[in-house]
Design a protein around this motif. Structure first.
Motif, PDB file in Angstrom:
ATOM      1  N   VAL A  36       4.440  -9.789  -4.271  1.00  0.00           N
ATOM      2  CA  VAL A  36       3.447  -9.846  -5.352  1.00  0.00           C
ATOM      3  C   VAL A  36       2.328  -8.840  -5.093  1.00  0.00           C
ATOM      4  N   LEU A  37       1.870  -8.745  -3.847  1.00  0.00           N
ATOM      5  CA  LEU A  37       0.820  -7.782  -3.511  1.00  0.00           C
ATOM      6  C   LEU A  37       1.266  -6.346  -3.794  1.00  0.00           C
ATOM      7  N   ILE A  38       2.489  -6.033  -3.407  1.00  0.00           N
ATOM      8  CA  ILE A  38       2.992  -4.673  -3.657  1.00  0.00           C
ATOM      9  C   ILE A  38       3.157  -4.427  -5.150  1.00  0.00           C
ATOM     10  N   LEU A  39       3.633  -5.421  -5.886  1.00  0.00           N
ATOM     11  CA  LEU A  39       3.785  -5.277  -7.335  1.00  0.00           C
ATOM     12  C   LEU A  39       2.437  -5.036  -8.010  1.00  0.00           C
ATOM     13  N   THR A  40       1.413  -5.772  -7.605  1.00  0.00           N
ATOM     14  CA  THR A  40       0.096  -5.575  -8.216  1.00  0.00           C
ATOM     15  C   THR A  40      -0.499  -4.226  -7.819  1.00  0.00           C
ATOM     16  N   ALA A  41      -0.169  -3.731  -6.637  1.00  0.00           N
ATOM     17  CA  ALA A  41      -0.652  -2.411  -6.232  1.00  0.00           C
ATOM     18  C   ALA A  41       0.030  -1.307  -7.047  1.00  0.00           C
ATOM     19  N   ILE A  42       1.315  -1.476  -7.318  1.00  0.00           N
ATOM     20  CA  ILE A  42       2.057  -0.471  -8.095  1.00  0.00           C
ATOM     21  C   ILE A  42       1.584  -0.447  -9.546  1.00  0.00           C
ATOM     22  N   THR A  43       1.371  -1.625 -10.125  1.00  0.00           N
ATOM     23  CA  THR A  43       0.965  -1.689 -11.533  1.00  0.00           C
ATOM     24  C   THR A  43      -0.538  -1.501 -11.720  1.00  0.00           C
ATOM     25  N   THR A  44      -1.289  -1.522 -10.632  1.00  0.00           N
ATOM     26  CA  THR A  44      -2.761  -1.423 -10.622  1.00  0.00           C
ATOM     27  C   THR A  44      -3.401  -2.472 -11.536  1.00  0.00           C
ATOM     28  N   PHE A  45      -2.787  -3.631 -11.621  1.00  0.00           N
ATOM     29  CA  PHE A  45      -3.325  -4.737 -12.420  1.00  0.00           C
ATOM     30  C   PHE A  45      -3.189  -6.027 -11.634  1.00  0.00           C
ATOM     31  N   CYS A  46      -4.295  -6.731 -11.481  1.00  0.00           N
ATOM     32  CA  CYS A  46      -4.294  -8.023 -10.801  1.00  0.00           C
ATOM     33  C   CYS A  46      -4.843  -9.076 -11.755  1.00  0.00           C
ATOM     34  N   PRO A  47      -4.009 -10.022 -12.171  1.00  0.00           N
ATOM     35  CA  PRO A  47      -4.468 -11.049 -13.100  1.00  0.00           C
ATOM     36  C   PRO A  47      -5.620 -11.887 -12.542  1.00  0.00           C
ATOM     37  N   LEU A  48      -5.649 -12.106 -11.242  1.00  0.00           N
ATOM     38  CA  LEU A  48      -6.738 -12.893 -10.658  1.00  0.00           C
ATOM     39  C   LEU A  48      -8.075 -12.167 -10.776  1.00  0.00           C
ATOM     40  N   TYR A  49      -8.068 -10.842 -10.664  1.00  0.00           N
ATOM     41  CA  TYR A  49      -9.297 -10.072 -10.848  1.00  0.00           C
ATOM     42  C   TYR A  49      -9.801 -10.230 -12.284  1.00  0.00           C
ATOM     43  N   THR A  50      -8.881 -10.218 -13.238  1.00  0.00           N
ATOM     44  CA  THR A  50      -9.262 -10.367 -14.639  1.00  0.00           C
ATOM     45  C   THR A  50      -9.846 -11.757 -14.901  1.00  0.00           C
ATOM     46  N   LEU A  51      -9.198 -12.779 -14.362  1.00  0.00           N
ATOM     47  CA  LEU A  51      -9.698 -14.143 -14.545  1.00  0.00           C
ATOM     48  C   LEU A  51     -11.073 -14.334 -13.901  1.00  0.00           C
ATOM     49  N   ALA A  52     -11.265 -13.722 -12.727  1.00  0.00           N
ATOM     50  CA  ALA A  52     -12.533 -13.867 -12.020  1.00  0.00           C
ATOM     51  C   ALA A  52     -13.607 -12.928 -12.565  1.00  0.00           C
ATOM     52  N   GLY A  53     -13.187 -11.922 -13.321  1.00  0.00           N
ATOM     53  CA  GLY A  53     -14.142 -10.971 -13.888  1.00  0.00           C
ATOM     54  C   GLY A  53     -14.689  -9.983 -12.872  1.00  0.00           C
ATOM     55  N   VAL A  54     -13.899  -9.667 -11.855  1.00  0.00           N
ATOM     56  CA  VAL A  54     -14.328  -8.707 -10.841  1.00  0.00           C
ATOM     57  C   VAL A  54     -13.490  -7.446 -10.924  1.00  0.00           C
ATOM     58  N   SER A  55     -14.001  -6.378 -10.332  1.00  0.00           N
ATOM     59  CA  SER A  55     -13.281  -5.117 -10.290  1.00  0.00           C
ATOM     60  C   SER A  55     -13.596  -4.423  -8.974  1.00  0.00           C
ATOM     61  N   SER A  56     -12.576  -3.877  -8.339  1.00  0.00           N
ATOM     62  CA  SER A  56     -12.802  -3.158  -7.090  1.00  0.00           C
ATOM     63  C   SER A  56     -13.165  -1.705  -7.355  1.00  0.00           C
ATOM     64  N   LYS A  57     -13.148  -1.277  -8.615  1.00  0.00           N
ATOM     65  CA  LYS A  57     -13.517   0.090  -8.960  1.00  0.00           C
ATOM     66  C   LYS A  57     -15.026   0.306  -8.947  1.00  0.00           C
TER      67      LYS A  57
END
Length: 64
Positions: A36-57
């Motif tokens: 799952v971690l590798i999949l989210t890194a490849i797609t550059t989308f993390c659903p948990l970041y969206t739900l939490a409203g955070v961004s590492s950018k």
């Protein structure tokens, strides 16, 4: 997702997959998490970041 975030996800994912293959048992859960971690890194989308409203950018998330 920031570049450093994707790199960390891939590295941790590879470690967890390796441990899941080598150790077995409960590490199989880690193997799934690694995929799952590798999949989210490849797609550059993390659903948990969206739900939490955070961004590492470092940018604010825009309202949809």
């Amino acid at each position: 997702m920031a570049f450093w975030d994707a790199v960390v996800r891939v590295l941790i994912g590879i470690i967890l997959i390796f441990l899941g293959i080598e150790k077995g048992g409960a590490w199989v859960i880690g193997e799934v998490v690694g995929f799952v971690l590798i999949l989210t890194a490849i797609t550059t989308f993390c659903p948990l970041y969206t739900l939490a409203g955070v961004s590492s950018k470092g940018e604010d998330l825009k309202e949809a």
